[in-house]
Design a protein around this motif. Structure first.
Motif, short mmCIF file in Angstrom:
data_model
loop_
_atom_site.label_atom_id
_atom_site.label_comp_id
_atom_site.label_asym_id
_atom_site.label_seq_id
_atom_site.Cartn_x
_atom_site.Cartn_y
_atom_site.Cartn_z
N VAL A 82 0.86 -0.98 0.04
CA VAL A 82 0.03 0.02 -0.11
C VAL A 82 0.89 1.42 -0.13
CG1 VAL A 82 -1.79 1.19 1.41
CG2 VAL A 82 -1.90 -1.01 1.09
N ARG A 83 0.36 2.33 -0.63
CA ARG A 83 1.19 3.54 -0.66
C ARG A 83 0.45 4.72 -0.19
NH1 ARG A 83 2.22 6.61 -6.35
NH2 ARG A 83 3.05 8.01 -5.09
N ARG A 89 -4.70 12.33 0.12
CA ARG A 89 -5.65 11.87 -0.55
C ARG A 89 -6.65 11.28 0.46
NH1 ARG A 89 -4.20 10.61 -6.57
NH2 ARG A 89 -6.42 11.20 -6.92
N ILE A 90 -7.62 11.67 0.76
CA ILE A 90 -8.67 11.20 1.77
C ILE A 90 -10.12 11.58 1.06
CG2 ILE A 90 -7.53 11.31 4.07
CD1 ILE A 90 -9.68 13.98 3.43
N TYR A 91 -11.07 10.79 1.68
CA TYR A 91 -12.53 11.02 1.13
C TYR A 91 -13.05 12.03 1.79
CZ TYR A 91 -11.31 6.31 -0.25
OH TYR A 91 -10.55 4.94 -0.67
N GLU A 98 -15.86 6.79 8.72
CA GLU A 98 -16.26 6.07 7.38
C GLU A 98 -15.04 5.94 6.58
OE1 GLU A 98 -20.78 7.90 7.14
OE2 GLU A 98 -19.18 9.05 6.16
N GLN A 101 -13.31 2.80 7.61
CA GLN A 101 -14.09 1.69 7.56
C GLN A 101 -14.06 1.02 6.14
OE1 GLN A 101 -17.65 2.33 9.89
NE2 GLN A 101 -16.99 0.69 11.05
N VAL A 102 -14.11 2.06 5.07
CA VAL A 102 -14.03 1.84 3.57
C VAL A 102 -12.61 1.40 3.41
CG1 VAL A 102 -13.43 3.84 2.71
CG2 VAL A 102 -15.23 2.43 1.62
N SER A 103 -11.65 1.60 4.14
CA SER A 103 -10.42 1.30 3.82
C SER A 103 -10.02 -0.13 4.65
CB SER A 103 -9.36 2.33 4.59
OG SER A 103 -9.54 3.60 4.08
N SER A 104 -10.95 -0.76 5.34
CA SER A 104 -10.51 -2.17 5.87
C SER A 104 -10.28 -3.19 5.03
CB SER A 104 -11.60 -2.38 6.83
OG SER A 104 -12.83 -2.97 5.89
N SER A 107 -13.35 -4.33 3.02
CA SER A 107 -14.07 -3.47 2.05
C SER A 107 -13.30 -3.88 0.70
CB SER A 107 -13.69 -1.80 2.28
OG SER A 107 -14.46 -1.63 3.37
N GLU A 155 -4.70 9.78 6.42
CA GLU A 155 -4.30 8.86 5.57
C GLU A 155 -3.20 7.75 5.73
OE1 GLU A 155 -2.16 10.72 2.35
OE2 GLU A 155 -2.85 9.52 0.74
N MET A 158 -5.55 5.14 7.79
CA MET A 158 -6.29 4.54 6.71
C MET A 158 -5.47 3.39 6.00
SD MET A 158 -8.14 7.69 4.92
CE MET A 158 -8.73 6.75 3.26
N ALA A 159 -4.24 3.59 5.78
CA ALA A 159 -3.24 2.57 5.04
C ALA A 159 -2.95 1.66 6.07
CB ALA A 159 -2.02 3.34 4.83
N CYS A 162 -5.71 -1.40 6.28
CA CYS A 162 -5.78 -2.47 5.29
C CYS A 162 -4.85 -3.36 5.55
CB CYS A 162 -6.35 -1.84 3.97
SG CYS A 162 -4.87 -0.95 3.18
#
Lengths: 247, 326
Positions: A82-83, A89-91, A98, A101-104, A107, A155, A158-159, A162
């Motif tokens: 993963v980078r 860059r986030i949502y 959220e 969770q969408v980065s798990s 997902s 970020e 999030m990395a 996952c």
């Protein structure tokens, strides 16, 4: 220690410009490795080449013993590589929770498995990781409302969410308040030790990278200039020249 | 004052609101039989707005060609009813099933072809798709070409036709609402939002972006196809450019209604459709001759003053008032 990432003679050309010219570097499992070099030396291009963002013109990338240079971004990420980006860059329209969770890993499953999963709900791992980067209090805020530094931390979280084997970090300290940088170094080291994530870090801040990395590779004009322990690389006259502009 | 009303509305539990609206919808055509067809068109508008919002609001892909699935539904149902030789209701059921199936297949094919392009380019490509479909239908004699296709007569008693199609359209709108309500509550819905916010990032985080986009479009296509089959029967006649693939009316309206109500929300498109449909019908009744001008001005006003839509405005207001949301 085994080789986790083995970049072998990777070449990438954009028209007449050779951004990466036969670049080789290795990252061992459990290591924190550094990648330095002046602006335009091909560091971010190398990250993109490893991640399958574009086809490379020569060489091979081995990850966890398997060739990945023919794969696209999705399968590479799902295999545990993963980078993060130089610009965050986030949502932005979603809350921090959220975003997490969408980065798990769940997902990343196929459409049917996504339809069986609840969108939100209690997620201890997401909360723990947000607490780890110090954003637990902000978990219900929209990610777009966070400051630049906080977005970088999000970020990073999030990395980690996952569960990568190897994390490529593109200038994690750029744009971050100097007083927060020490905290970030500490978190990178803890992610490496406690969560078992191998790191390859692009960094311009010499103090940071010398403290953090066990092994450093220096690029200049798309080629590997020097490679070795931090002390060796720092004292290498060619590296000094590249940074001071003798070329 | 506005906040007070908003708080009151928000105090009502969602199931209470749904039950109330459901009961109202069930009773309405009996109370006002002359409005049954009007109200059936209202449900059609709700389906239009909701299905457009799946891509336009939740996924960030502005499609101007969604009307193609509606048109495919119109023709698929009509051809089955014309050629199958089955009794009326059986033919209608089979026709609707085929309408949904063909719309689904079309969405999968067009999705594979078009969902790789983004932003304005996707919007233009889908616009072209809708226009091309209308021209093809107008030149294909098997489906009546330019002179259109007349639907079989409804066999029931006088007055029962309106009621029948009202309830079929209501069932489709309700089915669509609850399907999307469930969908947005799954991880799939969250992944759609992630693609909307930053598709490259979503891909770089390992999400199956292409599959998610295509399936999302297919879900909205199924309901558009069903609605097309029923709408064709309500109107009794299909014209290729003015009914089935009518980009300038249905195609534009579905975008406007979703924007007016609030893109990317569950209730926004529903509210937008209701307000838009009522306003439009009032213009037709009281401003005859000027109705298109009035509608045009309304469209400009919506885009100018409600870029976030009604639900978007409500959300922003709540966020500015709330300190910490639980």
């Amino acid at each position: 220690m085994t080789l986790l990432l083995d970049v072998q003679n990777v070449t990438k050309r954009f028209g007449g410009v050779t951004a990466n010219d036969g670049v080789s570097l290795q990252v061992r499992t459990g290591q924190i490795a550094g990648l330095i070099g002046p602006n335009g030396s091909g560091k971010s291009t190398l990250f993109s080449a490893i991640m399958g963002a574009f086809p490379i013109d020569g060489g091979e990338v081995m990850f966890n013993g398997a060739p990945i240079s023919k794969l696209r971004v999705g399968p590479i990420v799902r295999s545990g590589l993963v980078r993060t980006y130089q610009q965050t860059r986030i949502y932005s329209e979603m809350t921090c929770m959220e975003n997490m969770q969408v980065s798990s890993r769940a997902s990343q499953g196929n459409v049917l498995s996504l339809l069986r999963l609840k969108a939100r709900g209690v997620d201890v791992r997401a909360e723990d990781l947000l607490a780890f980067v110090g954003l637990y209090e902000k978990r219900f805020e929209h990610a777009g409302r966070l400051s630049f530094g906080q977005q970088k931390l999000l970020e990073f979280a999030m990395a980690l969410m996952c569960e990568p084997k190897l994390l490529l970090l593109d200038e994690p300290t750029a744009g971050i308040n100097p007083t927060l940088i020490n905290g970030l170094i500490d978190r990178l080291q803890r992610a490496n030790k406690e969560l078992g994530v191998t790191l390859l870090v692009i960094e311009h801040n010499m103090r940071v990278i010398m403290n953090l990395a066990e092994h450093i590779t220096c690029l200049a004009h798309g080629c590997v200039l020097a490679s070795g322990a931090p002390e060796e690389v720092r004292n290498d006259p060619r590296v000094l020249d590249a940074y001071l502009g003798a070329h | 004052m506005i906040d007070l009303i908003l708080d009151r509305v928000q105090g009502i539990p969602e199931w209470g609101l749904l039950t109330g609206l459901g009961l109202l919808a069930l009773v309405a055509p009996f109370v006002a039989p002359s409005l049954a067809t009007q109200l059936a068109f209202l449900w059609l508008m709700v389906v239009f707005a909701q299905t457009w919002d799946v891509l336009g609001g939740q996924l960030g892909y502005n499609s101007f060609g969604n009307v193609i699935f509606f048109g495919i539904g119109c023709y698929a149902c009509a051809v089955v009813q014309r050629d199958s030789g089955l009794p009326y209701y059986e033919a209608l059921a089979l026709g609707l099933a085929l309408a949904a199936a063909l719309a689904l297949v079309a969405a999968l094919v067009f999705g594979a072809a078009l969902l790789g392009i983004r932003g304005h380019y996707f919007a233009i490509a889908t616009l072209g798709l809708g226009i091309a479909a209308g021209e093809i239908a107008a030149g294909w004699s098997y489906i009546g070409a330019g002179s259109g296709l007349a639907m079989p007569l409804y066999p029931g008693a006088l007055g029962s036709r309106e009621l029948f199609f009202y309830f079929v359209m209501f069932a489709i709108a309700t089915g669509c609402f609850f399907t999307l309500r469930w969908l947005y509550g799954t991880r799939f819905g969250l992944a759609m939002n992630a693609i909307r916010d930053d598709e490259d990032k979503a891909e770089a985080m390992g999400l199956h972006t292409t599959a998610i986009k295509t399936i999302a479009w297919a879900i909205s296509a199924v309901f558009l196809g069903l609605a097309g089959g029923v709408a064709a029967n309500m109107l009794g006649f299909i014209d290729p450019r003015d009914v089935a693939f009518s980009g300038a009316t249905f195609g534009v309206w579905m975008v406007l209604m979703a924007i007016l109500g609030g893109k990317g929300t569950l209730w926004g498109p529903v509210i937008g459709a209701v307000i838009f449909h009522i306003t439009k019908e009032l213009f037709w009744t009281y401003l005859l001759g000027w109705q298109r001008v009035a509608l045009g001005l309304l469209i400009v006003a919506i885009v100018l003053f409600f870029p976030q839509g009604i639900m978007g405005w409500v959300k922003a207001r709540q966020q500015s008032r709330a300190v910490v949301t639980p």
